[in-house]
Design an enzyme around this catalytic site. Structure first.
Site, PDB file in Angstrom:
ATOM      1  N   CYS A   1      -3.293   6.521  -4.431  1.00 16.55           N
ATOM      2  CA  CYS A   1      -2.868   5.651  -4.995  1.00 16.55           C
ATOM      3  C   CYS A   1      -1.860   4.781  -4.858  1.00 16.55           C
ATOM      4  O   CYS A   1      -1.298   5.361  -6.410  1.00 16.55           O
ATOM      5  CB  CYS A   1      -3.869   4.751  -5.604  1.00 16.55           C
ATOM      6  SG  CYS A   1      -3.706   2.611  -5.122  1.00 16.55           S
ATOM      7  N   GLY A   2      -0.535   4.594  -4.245  1.00 11.88           N
ATOM      8  CA  GLY A   2       0.774   4.413  -4.852  1.00 11.88           C
ATOM      9  C   GLY A   2       0.565   3.437  -5.453  1.00 11.88           C
ATOM     10  O   GLY A   2       1.801   3.682  -6.332  1.00 11.88           O
ATOM     11  N   THR A   3       0.215   2.007  -5.174  1.00 11.26           N
ATOM     12  CA  THR A   3       0.809   0.839  -6.146  1.00 11.26           C
ATOM     13  C   THR A   3      -0.156   1.309  -7.678  1.00 11.26           C
ATOM     14  O   THR A   3       0.084   0.806  -8.148  1.00 11.26           O
ATOM     15  CB  THR A   3      -0.234  -0.243  -5.456  1.00 11.26           C
ATOM     16  OG1 THR A   3      -1.498   0.104  -4.814  1.00 11.26           O
ATOM     17  CG2 THR A   3       0.584  -0.688  -3.894  1.00 11.26           C
TER      18      THR A   3
ATOM     19  N   CYS B   1       0.843  -1.128  -0.202  1.00 11.17           N
ATOM     20  CA  CYS B   1       0.081  -0.119  -0.047  1.00 11.17           C
ATOM     21  C   CYS B   1       1.211   1.322   0.077  1.00 11.17           C
ATOM     22  O   CYS B   1       1.973   1.338   0.956  1.00 11.17           O
ATOM     23  CB  CYS B   1      -1.228   0.141   1.250  1.00 11.17           C
ATOM     24  SG  CYS B   1      -2.220   1.194   1.135  1.00 11.17           S
TER      25      CYS B   1
ATOM     26  N   HIS C   1      -8.584  -3.977  -8.188  1.00  8.53           N
ATOM     27  CA  HIS C   1      -8.267  -2.726  -8.102  1.00  8.53           C
ATOM     28  C   HIS C   1      -8.783  -1.875  -9.597  1.00  8.53           C
ATOM     29  O   HIS C   1      -7.710  -2.519 -10.363  1.00  8.53           O
ATOM     30  CB  HIS C   1      -7.197  -2.175  -8.220  1.00  8.53           C
ATOM     31  CG  HIS C   1      -6.880  -2.109  -5.682  1.00  8.53           C
ATOM     32  ND1 HIS C   1      -6.144  -3.426  -5.872  1.00  8.53           N
ATOM     33  CD2 HIS C   1      -6.681  -1.023  -4.852  1.00  8.53           C
ATOM     34  CE1 HIS C   1      -5.987  -2.865  -4.455  1.00  8.53           C
ATOM     35  NE2 HIS C   1      -6.701  -2.031  -3.554  1.00  8.53           N
TER      36      HIS C   1
ATOM     37  N   ASP D   1     -10.391   5.030  -3.249  1.00  7.16           N
ATOM     38  CA  ASP D   1      -9.032   5.710  -2.360  1.00  7.16           C
ATOM     39  C   ASP D   1      -9.117   7.498  -2.758  1.00  7.16           C
ATOM     40  O   ASP D   1      -9.113   7.787  -3.835  1.00  7.16           O
ATOM     41  CB  ASP D   1      -7.598   5.148  -3.414  1.00  7.16           C
ATOM     42  CG  ASP D   1      -6.823   5.689  -2.840  1.00  7.16           C
ATOM     43  OD1 ASP D   1      -6.155   6.234  -1.657  1.00  7.16           O
ATOM     44  OD2 ASP D   1      -5.827   4.804  -2.566  1.00  7.16           O
TER      45      ASP D   1
ATOM     46  N   HIS E   1       0.147   4.652  -0.407  1.00  4.95           N
ATOM     47  CA  HIS E   1      -0.592   5.898   0.531  1.00  4.95           C
ATOM     48  C   HIS E   1      -0.124   5.130   2.140  1.00  4.95           C
ATOM     49  O   HIS E   1       0.119   5.772   2.502  1.00  4.95           O
ATOM     50  CB  HIS E   1      -1.862   6.205   0.406  1.00  4.95           C
ATOM     51  CG  HIS E   1      -2.346   5.536   1.289  1.00  4.95           C
ATOM     52  ND1 HIS E   1      -3.321   4.514   0.873  1.00  4.95           N
ATOM     53  CD2 HIS E   1      -3.292   5.749   2.156  1.00  4.95           C
ATOM     54  CE1 HIS E   1      -4.178   3.929   1.879  1.00  4.95           C
ATOM     55  NE2 HIS E   1      -3.984   4.684   2.805  1.00  4.95           N
TER      56      HIS E   1
END
Ligand code: PYC
Length: 318
Positions: free
Chosen positions: A244-246, A94, A214, A240, A96
């Site tokens: 969203c980092g990923t 994750c 996602h 989110d 964030h």
């Protein structure tokens, strides 16, 4: 005031990263042993699902909340281990949440400014922390698994997108004719949920049968300094608030694969609430390593009380 000894006390630090909350469990979590983080995550999933829901679900949390259980790393080059979870179960990684964990550990005096590593169930990641609110993370390698995949979405017709990995599995769609506005989130949630179901019905998965859980929609940014705006649907149907980092990592993989972004070039991804992550990739041993940076702030440090007399002690579903 006295409280019964049977009440479990869980120390948490709450943060938000670009509007997306992370509840960081710093003490009082379950003992998962000292094996690989991937095995500890399996143990957490199988034996401690009640703890997951107690921390992130109502009445203490909400569908938006992401939890982070901080544990001892197996890899001693790492400053800490972390297992992420939400209202639907455990997450692989994750972005964030990582930014939130680093800022929470800094706030607690457990991490100083500089370069560190964090161990996650999908691999170790590098971090760079300014000692206050700014964090850059070097995520696990990202890649596009499939380009131009068309699914038939109920009520919408054919939708084409890419399947990519950025620490979680994503379906990325740019052609959707939807306004990426906060006022439109109910519709966006409904449409992306239907896309997820269409992927499942069509048997479209990651290379080892992993569910694509996602969904990301992309459109023009509002912020002139950003390159793109996104709406991201998470596995438990919450969207989110951060970019969203990923998900940004998965986007970078697709941009590089399409020749639209070069290694080292910065991509600014704006979220549906207007927060921005900066991303870029570097190539190492033929793999694309994404770097994501953003800021997090501490909202609270508190002790959660898990009182066995409370009928909703472990959330509504346990
Ligand atoms: O930032 O990677 C992320 C993330 C995953 C789910 C919610 N946020």
């Amino acid at each position: 005031m006295t409280t019964p000894a049977s009440i479990q006390r869980v120390q948490v630090i709450d943060t938000h990263t670009g509007g997306e909350p992370t509840r960081v469990v710093v003490a009082g979590g379950p003992d998962l042993g000292d094996g690989p983080l991937s095995e500890r995550r399996t143990l957490f999933r199988e034996r401690f699902d009640h703890f997951r829901s107690a921390i992130v679900e109502e009445p203490r949390g909400s569908d938006v909340m992401v939890g982070a259980l901080v544990c001892q790393p197996l890899d001693k080059t790492c400053a800490a281990g972390v297992i992420f979870f939400n209202n639907a179960g455990c997450l692989g990684m994750c972005g964030h949440g990582t930014i939130g964990v680093v800022v929470a550990l800094g706030h607690a005096g457990r991490l100083i400014a500089g370069r560190h590593r964090l161990e996650t169930p999908v691999g170790a990641i590098g971090i760079e922390y300014d000692g206050a609110n700014q964090v850059a993370l070097e995520n696990v390698p990202c890649y596009r698994h499939a380009a131009g995949v068309t699914i038939e979405v109920e009520g919408l017709g054919p939708v084409t997108g890419d399947v990519a990995w950025g620490g979680n599995w994503f379906f990325l769609v740019s052609e959707h004719r939807q306004a990426l506005e906060l006022a439109n989130v109910e519709r966006l949630t409904d449409l992306t949920w239907r896309m997820r179901q269409a992927l499942r019905a069509a048997g479209i998965t990651g290379p080892d049968g992993q569910e694509i859980d996602h969904i990301e929609l992309f459109g023009p940014p509002r912020n002139p300094a950003a390159d793109s705006r996104s709406f991201v649907l998470c596995p438990g149907k919450a969207y989110d608030r951060s970019p969203c980092g990923t998900g940004t990592s998965a986007k970078l993989a697709c941009l590089v694969a399409d020749g639209k972004l070069k290694p080292g070039q910065v991509w600014r991804q704006e979220s549906i609430v207007g927060s921005v992550f900066e991303g870029s990739v570097r190539i190492e041993n033929g793999q694309m390593i994404p770097r994501i940076s953003g800021t997090a702030y501490v909202n609270a440090e508190t002790t959660l009380l898990l009182d066995p007399r409370d009928p909703f002690c472990m959330g509504m579903r346990h």
